[in-house]
Structures are given as structure tokens and as C-alpha cells.
Design an enzyme around this catalytic site. Structure first.
Site, short mmCIF file in Angstrom:
data_model
loop_
_atom_site.label_atom_id
_atom_site.label_comp_id
_atom_site.label_asym_id
_atom_site.label_seq_id
_atom_site.Cartn_x
_atom_site.Cartn_y
_atom_site.Cartn_z
N CYS A 75 -30.19 6.85 119.25
CA CYS A 75 -29.15 6.10 118.57
C CYS A 75 -28.57 5.05 119.50
O CYS A 75 -28.51 5.24 120.71
CB CYS A 75 -27.99 7.02 118.18
N CYS A 107 -23.10 6.17 115.39
CA CYS A 107 -24.09 5.11 115.34
C CYS A 107 -24.18 4.61 113.89
O CYS A 107 -23.40 5.03 113.05
CB CYS A 107 -25.45 5.64 115.82
N HIS A 146 -21.03 10.96 115.43
CA HIS A 146 -21.54 11.95 116.36
C HIS A 146 -20.44 12.96 116.68
O HIS A 146 -20.66 14.15 116.68
CB HIS A 146 -22.00 11.30 117.66
N HIS A 155 -23.93 12.38 111.98
CA HIS A 155 -25.22 12.29 112.67
C HIS A 155 -25.16 13.06 113.98
O HIS A 155 -25.44 12.54 115.04
CB HIS A 155 -25.60 10.82 112.89
N THR A 213 -23.90 27.95 110.99
CA THR A 213 -22.81 27.08 111.44
C THR A 213 -22.68 25.87 110.52
O THR A 213 -21.59 25.52 110.07
CB THR A 213 -23.03 26.64 112.90
N TYR A 231 -10.68 33.36 108.67
CA TYR A 231 -12.07 33.37 109.12
C TYR A 231 -12.92 34.21 108.16
O TYR A 231 -14.02 33.82 107.78
CB TYR A 231 -12.17 33.94 110.54
N ASN A 272 -21.61 34.98 103.63
CA ASN A 272 -21.86 36.14 104.47
C ASN A 272 -20.53 36.78 104.84
O ASN A 272 -19.91 36.43 105.84
CB ASN A 272 -22.64 35.75 105.73
N ARG A 275 -16.67 36.61 112.73
CA ARG A 275 -16.77 36.20 114.15
C ARG A 275 -17.67 34.97 114.29
O ARG A 275 -17.39 34.08 115.09
CB ARG A 275 -17.27 37.35 115.01
N ASN A 291 -17.51 22.79 116.08
CA ASN A 291 -17.32 21.68 115.13
C ASN A 291 -17.19 20.34 115.87
O ASN A 291 -16.22 20.12 116.58
CB ASN A 291 -16.06 21.94 114.29
N CYS A 302 -11.34 22.28 110.67
CA CYS A 302 -11.32 23.61 111.28
C CYS A 302 -9.89 24.05 111.61
O CYS A 302 -9.65 25.24 111.78
CB CYS A 302 -12.23 23.67 112.50
N HIS A 303 -8.93 23.12 111.66
CA HIS A 303 -7.53 23.50 111.89
C HIS A 303 -6.98 24.31 110.72
O HIS A 303 -5.97 24.99 110.87
CB HIS A 303 -6.66 22.27 112.15
N SER A 333 -6.50 36.39 109.68
CA SER A 333 -6.05 37.13 108.49
C SER A 333 -4.58 37.52 108.59
O SER A 333 -3.89 37.62 107.58
CB SER A 333 -6.90 38.39 108.29
N GLU A 370 0.24 18.68 107.10
CA GLU A 370 -0.35 18.83 105.77
C GLU A 370 0.63 19.51 104.81
O GLU A 370 0.75 19.10 103.65
CB GLU A 370 -1.66 19.60 105.84
#
Length: 186
Positions: free
Chosen positions: A7, A26, A31, A90, A100, A119, A128, A133, A142, A150-151, A156, A177
């Protein structure tokens, strides 16, 4: 990157309410988004704070232009993010088929602005239920934080848990948020 021609990577920095965010990508896609490592967030970091490109604005490939527009909206006018295109990605992690990748795509598509998910709940959504974990591992790897939110993944127990940008930044993003969602509900 693997296979094909390398790239032509471009970089841009966005000065946001939480500090300088570095973005690379790119013509094909993003990325990485690097969050500021900070132990102190600006006091009263409000969404109305300026959010401007501070480095690398010339000749940006489309995915980086879309990313800066999306992040600017996220911080300054979150209601607009829903109508903006999510830039193409990309990064090798998001190209190959893996749990993942499945988790990150599920998070991007299913956990909306102002929501949080545990999680375990995200493992269930990704197909799954016993992989909570592994979901934590996916969050750590990430490459596109904030856009792939992911924030929004918490323990739980309700505890916010860890975050690549640090605990304070995660709490700030969740509070941002929540505040914005409440404003929109009025």
C-alpha cells in the site's frame, strides 16, 4: 502487508476533544486509528469542542477523508454518524476470516451508539457463547477503535474493563455517548 503490491500508506492526525488521534490508511481502506495515550483528559471535554485535521490534510485517499468526517461527526454531531459512510478497512486482521474479525464486524453492526454490551453478550451475538475471553482478545487487537466501538464492551458486572486508550478515555467515550443519546431523546 501480505501479498500483492504494498500500500501507499498515508497518515492524518485529527485534533479531537480527547487529544490527537492518528489515522493511517491507503486508497483501499483504513489501516489503523491510534488513540492518544493519556492519563488526564481535558476537563469538561464537551462534544462541541473543536475537532479538526491538524496534520496531513493534503491529498487524502477517500477512506481517510471518510474517517476524519466520521470521527468529526462522532465528537461534534453524533446524530450525523448514522448517515455517513463507514470507511473501508484495509488491515490484515479484518481481511482474513477469523473469530476476531467476526466479533469486530458484529460489534460494528449490532451495538449502536450509546449502548453497551458485555464480553459474554458479544460472544453470544458473534455465535460462540463460551468465547467471552476470546472477545476480550478481539477487543485488544481492534485496529479501528471508536469506529469499531470496542469502548462499548464492558464486563458483566457493569465495570468498564480495560481499553487500549486507557480507562479514562473509555469512560469519557461512554459518558459522551450517553450524554448525546439523552440530548437526542429530548
Amino acid at each position: 502487508k501480505q501479498g500483492g503490491s504494498p500500500c501507499e500508506e498515508k497518515h492524518v492526525a485529527l485534533l479531537s476533544p480527547v487529544g490527537k488521534i492518528e489515522i493511517s490508511g491507503c486508497e483501499t481502506g483504513l489501516h489503523e486509528i491510534k488513540l492518544p495515550k493519556t492519563s488526564v483528559l481535558p476537563s469538561g471535554a464537551e462534544s462541541s469542542a473543536a475537532c479538526e485535521v491538524c496534520e496531513g490534510a493534503e491529498e487524502l485517499p477517500e477512506p481517510l477523508r471518510q474517517c476524519t468526517a466520521w470521527l468529526r461527526a462522532y465528537f461534534c454531531e453524533p446524530a450525523a454518524t448514522g448517515s455517513l459512510p463507514v470507511p473501508a478497512f484495509h488491515h490484515p486482521l479484518l481481511q482474513r476470516d477469523s473469530f476476531t474479525r467476526q466479533v469486530l464486524w458484529t460489534l460494528l453492526n449490532d451495538v449502536k451508539f450509546g449502548e453497551a454490551v458485555s464480553y459474554k453478550q458479544l460472544a453470544d451475538l458473534a455465535g460462540n457463547s463460551r468465547a467471552a475471553r476470546a472477545v476480550g482478545g478481539a477487543m485488544r487487537s481492534n485496529p479501528i477503535p471508536i469506529i469499531i466501538p470496542c469502548h462499548r464492551v464492558i464486563r458483566s458486572s457493569g465495570d468498564t474493563g480495560n481499553y487500549g486508550g486507557g480507562h479514562l478515555l473509555k469512560e469519557w467515550l461512554l459518558a459522551h455517548e450517553k450524554r448525546q443519546k439523552e440530548k437526542l431523546a429530548c
